[in-house]
Write a protein that holds these residues in place. Sequence first.
Motif, PDB file in Angstrom:
ATOM      1  N   ASP A 193      98.867 -54.595  14.319  1.00  0.00           N
ATOM      2  CA  ASP A 193     100.296 -53.912  14.765  1.00  0.00           C
ATOM      3  C   ASP A 193     100.529 -54.353  16.631  1.00  0.00           C
ATOM      4  O   ASP A 193      99.834 -54.003  16.206  1.00  0.00           O
ATOM      5  N   ALA A 194     101.364 -55.100  15.861  1.00  0.00           N
ATOM      6  CA  ALA A 194     101.199 -55.720  17.271  1.00  0.00           C
ATOM      7  C   ALA A 194     102.080 -55.070  18.337  1.00  0.00           C
ATOM      8  O   ALA A 194     101.493 -55.393  19.440  1.00  0.00           O
ATOM      9  N   PRO A 195     102.766 -54.248  18.283  1.00  0.00           N
ATOM     10  CA  PRO A 195     102.408 -53.412  20.156  1.00  0.00           C
ATOM     11  C   PRO A 195     102.066 -52.362  20.420  1.00  0.00           C
ATOM     12  O   PRO A 195     101.885 -52.861  21.083  1.00  0.00           O
ATOM     13  N   ALA A 196     101.514 -52.091  19.308  1.00  0.00           N
ATOM     14  CA  ALA A 196      99.998 -51.162  20.324  1.00  0.00           C
ATOM     15  C   ALA A 196      98.845 -52.128  20.423  1.00  0.00           C
ATOM     16  O   ALA A 196      98.382 -51.865  21.676  1.00  0.00           O
ATOM     17  N   GLN A 197      98.913 -53.404  19.973  1.00  0.00           N
ATOM     18  CA  GLN A 197      97.707 -54.822  19.918  1.00  0.00           C
ATOM     19  C   GLN A 197      98.311 -54.995  21.588  1.00  0.00           C
ATOM     20  O   GLN A 197      97.233 -54.908  22.545  1.00  0.00           O
ATOM     21  N   ALA A 198      99.080 -55.125  22.255  1.00  0.00           N
ATOM     22  CA  ALA A 198     100.376 -55.299  23.541  1.00  0.00           C
ATOM     23  C   ALA A 198      99.389 -54.227  24.242  1.00  0.00           C
ATOM     24  O   ALA A 198      99.279 -54.666  25.342  1.00  0.00           O
ATOM     25  N   LEU A 199      98.998 -53.304  24.145  1.00  0.00           N
ATOM     26  CA  LEU A 199      98.773 -51.944  25.420  1.00  0.00           C
ATOM     27  C   LEU A 199      97.295 -52.201  25.764  1.00  0.00           C
ATOM     28  O   LEU A 199      96.869 -51.763  26.753  1.00  0.00           O
ATOM     29  N   TYR A 200      96.256 -52.972  24.628  1.00  0.00           N
ATOM     30  CA  TYR A 200      95.303 -53.576  25.014  1.00  0.00           C
ATOM     31  C   TYR A 200      94.861 -54.745  26.931  1.00  0.00           C
ATOM     32  O   TYR A 200      94.830 -55.812  27.258  1.00  0.00           O
ATOM     33  N   GLU A 201      96.569 -55.570  26.281  1.00  0.00           N
ATOM     34  CA  GLU A 201      96.732 -56.477  27.319  1.00  0.00           C
ATOM     35  C   GLU A 201      96.545 -56.467  28.674  1.00  0.00           C
ATOM     36  O   GLU A 201      96.771 -55.564  29.141  1.00  0.00           O
ATOM     37  N   GLY A 202      95.196 -57.021  29.548  1.00  0.00           N
ATOM     38  CA  GLY A 202      95.607 -56.990  31.021  1.00  0.00           C
ATOM     39  C   GLY A 202      95.322 -57.869  31.606  1.00  0.00           C
ATOM     40  O   GLY A 202      95.230 -59.081  30.969  1.00  0.00           O
ATOM     41  N   GLU A 203      93.679 -57.855  32.801  1.00  0.00           N
ATOM     42  CA  GLU A 203      93.636 -59.445  33.340  1.00  0.00           C
ATOM     43  C   GLU A 203      92.225 -60.047  33.878  1.00  0.00           C
ATOM     44  O   GLU A 203      91.276 -58.286  33.691  1.00  0.00           O
ATOM     45  N   VAL A 204      92.295 -60.719  33.439  1.00  0.00           N
ATOM     46  CA  VAL A 204      90.673 -61.449  34.006  1.00  0.00           C
ATOM     47  C   VAL A 204      90.078 -61.786  35.135  1.00  0.00           C
ATOM     48  O   VAL A 204      91.493 -62.824  35.690  1.00  0.00           O
TER      49      VAL A 204
END
Length: 561
Positions: free
Chosen positions: A52-63
């Motif tokens: 589920d790519a749209p849901a997976q994109a909710l994980y994106e952030g910064e390091v």
Amino acid sequence: MIEDANQVPAGTVLEADVCVVGGGAAGISLALALSGKGLSIVLLEAGKHSQDAPAQALYEGEVADEQMHSPTHRYRLRGLGGSTSLWGGRCMPYDPIDFEERSWVPHSGWPVAYEELVPYYVAANNLAEAGRYAYDAREAFPFSPPMIAGFTSDIVRTTGLERFSCPTHFGKRYARRLQLAPDIRVLRGAVCTGIRLQADGSAVRALDIATLEGNRFGVRARASVLATGGLETARLLLCSNDVTPAGVGNQFDVVGRYYQCHIAGNVGTLTVNGPPSDVRHGYEVAPDGVYCRRRLSIAPARQRQHQLLNAVARLHFPKITDPSHGSGVLSGLFLARKMISYEYGKRLADRKPPTLADYARHLFNVASDPLDTAAFLAHWVSRRTLAQRKFPSVILRNRINRFSLEVQSEQQPLATSRVQLCDRTDPLGMRRIRVDWRYSRDDIDSVAQTLDLMAAELARSGAGRFSYQRATLEEDLLRYGAYGGHHIGTARMGPDPRTSVVDRDCKLHAVSGLYVAGSAAFPTSSQANPTLTIIALSLRLADHLAQRLKPATAPALEVVA
């Protein structure tokens, strides 16, 4: 039943005894363990399916440093089953010493004893399909030769085992049970965006739920459990700041701190004396068909004596990126690294870009080693690609008794290693996270002392010799940064709210009815991969909730406006 969260009428509030947020190993284990106890359970999973790519994109952030930590959307997946859709299946319990308060490990000590978890480890082993709960080779393989013939030591243990799951995808394996359970309601595509507290902050009023398609509703439960992993649990607690500005459970600024992974890498050269048949470096198959593997470790008494962090070492092949190993199989893996998943392909990369000469040498290795390469491919297809219980990893034929050591060590919990919120928001309005993973010099020094003890004992026994470059040890261990997807400690358990977030029952100190399941609650990281302990701790929490919420009669699941 399992249904789409978009089918829930907008603006309604679902009522349940227990709401579990997260449908990975922790959440599914917890829900299944609660089923049949006279309670109504809602299980929320943010993804609709594993890809589920749209849901997976909710994980994106910064390091803070991409050399030291992978992007935040890697190593974890949304969808029923969570990250068990990509894990390698390695199972092992934490060791008794991991639960102790160790004077040389700041912030160590669990409020739960190892003995308390043993019954849950046995049950967790069954759920993970890792076979019999036997993690000592003397018990699992009583008539098998030792790991290294002629090597005995009171300091270095060689009988510890890893057992491997299929690897079991919890979403696929247990979907039928979840679907048929009359007391479990699974909602796919349901993202928890906020924990709403009572006005005085002492209890949960409701959970805010949203879907990417725009539906919004709530869940009100007698107990709410966050089973969203070490990173997302911290994010949800910090984002829920309407009543408590610092975030839920964060009155002492502990949420998101003490973030741990593992210190890991391939180190040095081990040469074992004697014929190759004297070494058991690969996988052994237990009577129940489970793959097992032995490893080296320092005995607990010696860890205390030398004040070491817990660590293990596996016999491993040489560094893949260096073509001087002459192996067609390893060179083939290197050349195909871009076709391998990120989680494993990362181990086939190097900070130093390969040269044209390196590529040429790798191609030469493949061309000059056709028999081994063909045999490996045939084995891989039959024993992994097509097999239900998959061969765990690449193991090469032992020709010359020369190995590197694949080290995996715990790290000290550091308050400065943390997960915080950044200013960016996701499509549902939640602030994204910023990960600043850190390690200490003591972590590296402890691994060095561990390796020195192993080298000394191998030399003393005459079984072999091990050498490594102390000057490059830190680089070798941190070549790929924080190891894997082991996100640990961001909502740690303990007796003191000033240094922990949840108590021994995984309940937030300051909030009634709010719990954390998973590795976020672990105080320390041990040497072990966390999945088996995640499941065991979730099963223990299920027993606690079943006892605390035990009804006189079984309530019905209902929807109210």
